[in-house]
Enzyme design. Structure first.
Site, PDB file in Angstrom:
ATOM      1  N   HIS A  42       0.176 -17.033  73.708  1.00 16.71           N
ATOM      2  CA  HIS A  42      -0.718 -16.854  75.094  1.00 16.71           C
ATOM      3  C   HIS A  42      -2.003 -16.962  75.027  1.00 16.71           C
ATOM      4  CE1 HIS A  42      -1.996 -15.177  78.767  1.00 16.71           C
ATOM      5  NE2 HIS A  42      -2.091 -14.060  78.302  1.00 16.71           N
ATOM      6  N   CYS A  70       1.856 -11.808  81.345  1.00 21.63           N
ATOM      7  CA  CYS A  70       1.680 -12.905  80.259  1.00 21.63           C
ATOM      8  C   CYS A  70       2.472 -13.236  78.999  1.00 21.63           C
ATOM      9  CB  CYS A  70       0.427 -12.607  79.538  1.00 21.63           C
ATOM     10  SG  CYS A  70      -1.169 -12.304  80.646  1.00 21.63           S
ATOM     11  N   ASN A  77      -7.747 -17.554  80.583  1.00 21.68           N
ATOM     12  CA  ASN A  77      -6.312 -16.767  80.678  1.00 21.68           C
ATOM     13  C   ASN A  77      -5.514 -17.109  81.864  1.00 21.68           C
ATOM     14  OD1 ASN A  77      -4.111 -15.079  80.690  1.00 21.68           O
ATOM     15  ND2 ASN A  77      -5.232 -13.267  79.791  1.00 21.68           N
TER      16      ASN A  77
END
Ligand code: COA
Length: 336
Positions: A262, A111, A292
């Site tokens: 993020h 990420c 996500n």
């Protein structure tokens, strides 16, 4: 030498799973997922692959930048979920686009991947090795998700985002400040978020055991996470690294228009805003729609903000990524 993002693009699969769909797979509820994560639905690949999404996001970014294919001399794909091991996803994207002049390679940093791809491209452009880079975050996390594990399957989604970076011409270069990024890694804490390679046979034949498909696709071959450990890591390290990047570049929080974090969890974004003492309006979110999407989350959000007119010339933005590794980092961008 500095460089500017001059175009963005994204691709989102049309198939969606909302929280009610997830609640049919594991013991959970729409209310629980919304409250603990902020996610309402996620988009999931059907016919798409990590490479096909990356290529489509790239086409859109090139169109937005008005960049010719021949101009692209670097393609970086950040991914942990490529559908190809060899050749790398970036070479596959090059083939789909026909960007014959590009040097292509993949980057695996989960990420934090898009921030690291941005930093890598900046280094190539700043050194004069390349002049126009295409950086892409693309993920099919649904392929790495254990749909029986309620601790993880509620969180993730699929998608891709891309940006075109051009080295500034000499006269722009004199006017524009060069912002240095800050990044960190702590491999010692990597056990908090893991996923074994599908090609990792270690431990199976070591004991003289026959390899069977059941062994290979055990739970360890899907993402496994200590949710609370990752949460604590994020809410401590992300405000810290944002503070570091601001101090290093002598930029004050009131100069920053947006913090593009993020998109992991609404509560993480809120905690970061609180620790920085900055208003939530500066922290755009789209995780409610996509979940996500790992290295795709920052460029997807950037593209949405670019296209809906929220981003204006001269604005300063902070991008911050964090995740498996553990890795985390932040970079300051001045919008074109
Ligand atoms: N639905 C309903 N209940 C659930 C659940 C779910 N999907 N997942 C866990 N629970 C239960 C637990 O079993 C536990 O029950 P208990 O109190 O009876 O033991 C309770 O909810 C609390 O569990 P906990 O793990 O403390 O929840 P949490 O508030 O930490 O939320 C996460 C779990 C995963 C949402 C949260 O830890 C998180 O988002 N962490 C960061 C993850 C992340 O962002 N990872 C990627 C970073 S790049």
């Amino acid at each position: 030498m500095t460089a500017t993002i001059c175009g963005t693009g994204s691709y989102i699969p049309s198939y969606t799973m909302d929280n009610h769909d997830i609640a049919r797979l594991v013991e959970t509820s729409d209310e629980w997922i919304r409250e603990r994560t902020g996610v309402i639905r996620r988009h999931i690949v059907r016919d798409e692959t990590t490479v096909s999404m990356a290529a489509e996001a790239a086409r859109r970014a090139l169109a937005d930048a008005g960049a010719a294919l021949e101009e692209i001399d670097l393609i970086l794909v950040s991914t942990i979920s490529s559908n190809v091991v060899l050749p790398c996803a970036a070479c596959e994207v090059q083939k789909e686009l026909g960007a014959v002049n590009a040097t292509c390679f993949d980057l695996s940093a989960a990420c934090t991947g898009f921030v690291l791809a941005y930093n890598t491209a900046l280094a190539y452009l700043a050194s004069g090795v390349c002049r126009t880079a295409l950086i892409i975050g693309s993920e099919s996390l649904s392929n790495l998700t254990n749909w029986k594990d309620r601790g993880t399957c509620i969180l993730f989604g699929d998608g891709a985002g891309a940006a075109v970076l051009r080295a500034d011409a000499a006269e722009e270069d004199r006017l524009r400040k060069h912002y240095l990024p800050v990044t960190h890694s702590d491999g010692g804490k990597g056990a908090a978020l893991t996923c074994k390679s599908r090609h990792d046979f270690s431990g199976l034949n070591g004991g003289g055991k026959e390899i069977s498909p059941e062994d290979i696709l055990d739970d360890a071959h899907y993402m496994q996470m200590d949710g609370q450990a990752v949460f604590k890591f994020a809410v401590k390290r992300v405000p810290e690294v944002i503070g570091e990047v601001l101090e290093l570049n002598q930029v004050k929080t009131d100069e920053i228009s947006y913090y593009i974090l993020h998109q992991a969890n609404k509560r993480i974004v809120e905690a970061v805003a609180k620790r920085l003492g900055e208003p939530m309006e500066k922290f755009p979110m789209n995780l409610q729609e996509y979940g996500n999407t790992s290295s795709a989350s920052i460029p997807i959000l950037l593209d949405e903000m670019n296209r809906d007119g929220r981003l204006k010339p001269g604005q300063k933005l902070v991008m911050a990524g964090f995740g498996a590794g553990l890795t985390w980092g932040a970079a300051i961008i001045e919008w074109r």
